[in-house]
Design a protein around this motif. Structure first.
Motif, PDB file in Angstrom:
ATOM      1  N   TYR A  16      60.884  32.241  57.248  1.00  0.00           N
ATOM      2  CA  TYR A  16      59.911  31.894  58.283  1.00  0.00           C
ATOM      3  C   TYR A  16      59.338  33.181  58.854  1.00  0.00           C
ATOM      4  N   MET A  19      61.208  36.105  60.728  1.00  0.00           N
ATOM      5  CA  MET A  19      62.653  35.987  60.514  1.00  0.00           C
ATOM      6  C   MET A  19      63.054  36.876  59.343  1.00  0.00           C
ATOM      7  N   VAL A  23      65.373  31.438  53.815  1.00  0.00           N
ATOM      8  CA  VAL A  23      65.900  30.070  53.854  1.00  0.00           C
ATOM      9  C   VAL A  23      65.724  29.386  52.501  1.00  0.00           C
ATOM     10  N   SER A  42      73.098  19.153  52.724  1.00  0.00           N
ATOM     11  CA  SER A  42      73.598  19.107  54.098  1.00  0.00           C
ATOM     12  C   SER A  42      72.564  19.672  55.059  1.00  0.00           C
ATOM     13  N   THR A  43      72.834  19.513  56.331  1.00  0.00           N
ATOM     14  CA  THR A  43      71.896  19.960  57.356  1.00  0.00           C
ATOM     15  C   THR A  43      71.700  21.478  57.288  1.00  0.00           C
ATOM     16  N   GLY A  44      70.441  21.903  57.394  1.00  0.00           N
ATOM     17  CA  GLY A  44      70.130  23.328  57.334  1.00  0.00           C
ATOM     18  C   GLY A  44      70.078  23.897  55.931  1.00  0.00           C
ATOM     19  N   GLY A  46      67.783  23.539  53.687  1.00  0.00           N
ATOM     20  CA  GLY A  46      66.441  23.996  53.315  1.00  0.00           C
ATOM     21  C   GLY A  46      65.527  22.896  52.809  1.00  0.00           C
ATOM     22  N   GLN A  89      59.866  15.013  59.743  1.00  0.00           N
ATOM     23  CA  GLN A  89      61.133  14.445  60.182  1.00  0.00           C
ATOM     24  C   GLN A  89      60.998  13.715  61.528  1.00  0.00           C
TER      25      GLN A  89
HETATM   26  C1  M5T Z   1      66.638  25.596  56.735  1.00  0.00           C
HETATM   27  C2  M5T Z   1      65.579  27.356  59.493  1.00  0.00           C
HETATM   28  C3  M5T Z   1      66.736  26.489  59.936  1.00  0.00           C
HETATM   29  C4  M5T Z   1      67.715  26.605  58.776  1.00  0.00           C
HETATM   30  C5  M5T Z   1      66.804  26.837  57.592  1.00  0.00           C
HETATM   31  C6  M5T Z   1      62.111  23.791  59.910  1.00  0.00           C
HETATM   32  C7  M5T Z   1      62.616  25.182  60.249  1.00  0.00           C
HETATM   33  C8  M5T Z   1      63.831  25.637  59.791  1.00  0.00           C
HETATM   34  N1  M5T Z   1      64.277  26.915  60.065  1.00  0.00           N
HETATM   35  C9  M5T Z   1      63.505  27.787  60.816  1.00  0.00           C
HETATM   36  O1  M5T Z   1      63.894  28.935  61.047  1.00  0.00           O
HETATM   37  N2  M5T Z   1      62.276  27.345  61.303  1.00  0.00           N
HETATM   38  C10 M5T Z   1      61.800  26.084  61.043  1.00  0.00           C
HETATM   39  O2  M5T Z   1      60.686  25.720  61.476  1.00  0.00           O
HETATM   40  O3  M5T Z   1      65.527  27.209  58.107  1.00  0.00           O
HETATM   41  O4  M5T Z   1      66.249  24.521  57.555  1.00  0.00           O
HETATM   42  P1  M5T Z   1      65.616  23.148  57.024  1.00  0.00           P
HETATM   43  O5  M5T Z   1      64.676  23.429  55.934  1.00  0.00           O
HETATM   44  O6  M5T Z   1      65.097  22.402  58.192  1.00  0.00           O
HETATM   45  O7  M5T Z   1      66.917  22.435  56.423  1.00  0.00           O
HETATM   46  P2  M5T Z   1      67.162  20.895  56.121  1.00  0.00           P
HETATM   47  O8  M5T Z   1      65.881  20.145  56.120  1.00  0.00           O
HETATM   48  O9  M5T Z   1      67.954  20.831  54.868  1.00  0.00           O
HETATM   49  O10 M5T Z   1      68.074  20.428  57.325  1.00  0.00           O
HETATM   50  P3  M5T Z   1      68.142  19.028  58.096  1.00  0.00           P
HETATM   51  O11 M5T Z   1      69.029  19.277  59.269  1.00  0.00           O
HETATM   52  O12 M5T Z   1      66.762  18.634  58.484  1.00  0.00           O
HETATM   53  O13 M5T Z   1      68.775  18.032  57.152  1.00  0.00           O
HETATM   54  O14 M5T Z   1      68.520  27.746  58.925  1.00  0.00           O
HETATM   55  O15 M5T Z   1      67.305  26.993  61.120  1.00  0.00           O
END
Ligand code: M5T
Length: 240
Positions: A16, A19, A23, A42-44, A46, A89
């Motif tokens: 991002y 950052m 990810v 799992s959560t987080g 990606g 989401q």
């Molecule tokens: C993956 C970070 C998040 C995590 C990683 C959407 C979003 C995520 N992240 C950011 O830094 N900024 C953002 O706007 O990226 O996150 P994800 O893609 O949301 O993972 P997921 O969809 O598998 O998770 P979940 O919980 O929705 O099932 O480190 O902090």
């Protein structure tokens, strides 16, 4: 090859803006037009981050994303919006009528188009049961919908565009199995490419391809039957 609905990731890595940690790490895949892709993890892991790159909410840090055979960098945003239906989401509904919410982003939508999409998303009857039907106000000055009703309304909104590519980011999580299955049956008729983030085994089973995501990488890929044979991790998810 007919490319409407094809999606390709070519060595995509992503962090991002602002950052330092990646990810997504070297993600590659090719989805053919009309395929259904279930994304598990799992959560987080990606999952949302992968999906956000398809409507170009972000550009990959490295690598390239192709939609309908074209590098996203060469596609006009207006044009891309017509090709892709995306339900994030968190459903984004605003204070306005059901009709206004459905037509958001496609102001020329007719009432009969809205009704057809609402029927497919299994929300038409809920709407007609409301006091003012499609003219019922939502939000602060109106009624509040349940989580599952909001999700179905968002799906209907995406279907109105008859997208080549439909992305449902956990947008059916609040639906019971039977309702979700009806929605997916209806979506099948649109012949679009479907990306669906899900925890439900019944949904994964329908997919032409399941991607298991962990720590920004695709760690397993295949159909339900294939993964049941080859993946301990998938079997754990399946039996949990
Ligand atoms: C993956 C970070 C998040 C995590 C990683 C959407 C979003 C995520 N992240 C950011 O830094 N900024 C953002 O706007 O990226 O996150 P994800 O893609 O949301 O993972 P997921 O969809 O598998 O998770 P979940 O919980 O929705 O099932 O480190 O902090």
């Amino acid at each position: 090859e007919q490319l409407k609905g094809a999606v390709t990731f070519e060595h995509v890595s992503f962090r991002y803006p602002g950052m330092s940690t990646y990810v997504l790490k070297d993600i590659s895949f090719h989805i053919r037009p009309g395929e259904t892709v279930a994304i598990l993890g799992s959560t987080g892991a990606g999952k949302s981050s992968i999906l956000q790159l398809i409507p170009r909410l972000y550009d990959p840090t490295e690598g390239a994303v192709y939609v309908d055979g074209m590098n996203l960098k060469d596609v006009k945003m207006d044009d891309l919006r017509k090709r892709i239906g995306f339900t994030p989401q968190e459903s984004i509904l605003f204070s306005g009528t059901v009709e206004e919410n459905l037509a958001w982003g496609k102001s020329d939508a007719t009432l009969s188009e809205m009704k057809a999409a609402a029927q497919d998303a299994q929300i038409h009857e809920t709407i007609t049961d409301l006091k003012d039907g499609y003219e019922t106000k939502l939000g602060q000055k109106g009624i509040n919908l349940s989580g599952g009703q909001k999700q179905r309304l968002s799906v209907a909104r995406a279907l109105i565009r008859k997208p080549n590519i439909l992305i449902l980011d956990d947008s059916t999580s609040a639906l019971d199995l039977q309702t979700e299955s009806k929605v997916l049956d209806a979506i099948d008729k649109y012949k679009c490419t479907l990306f669906i983030v899900t925890q439900k085994l019944s949904t994964a089973k329908r997919a032409d391809k399941i991607m298991l995501i962990d720590d920004g990488k695709i760690i397993e890929e295949g159909t339900h039957d294939q993964l049941m044979n080859t993946s301990t991790l998938y079997r754990e998810i399946a039996y949990s």
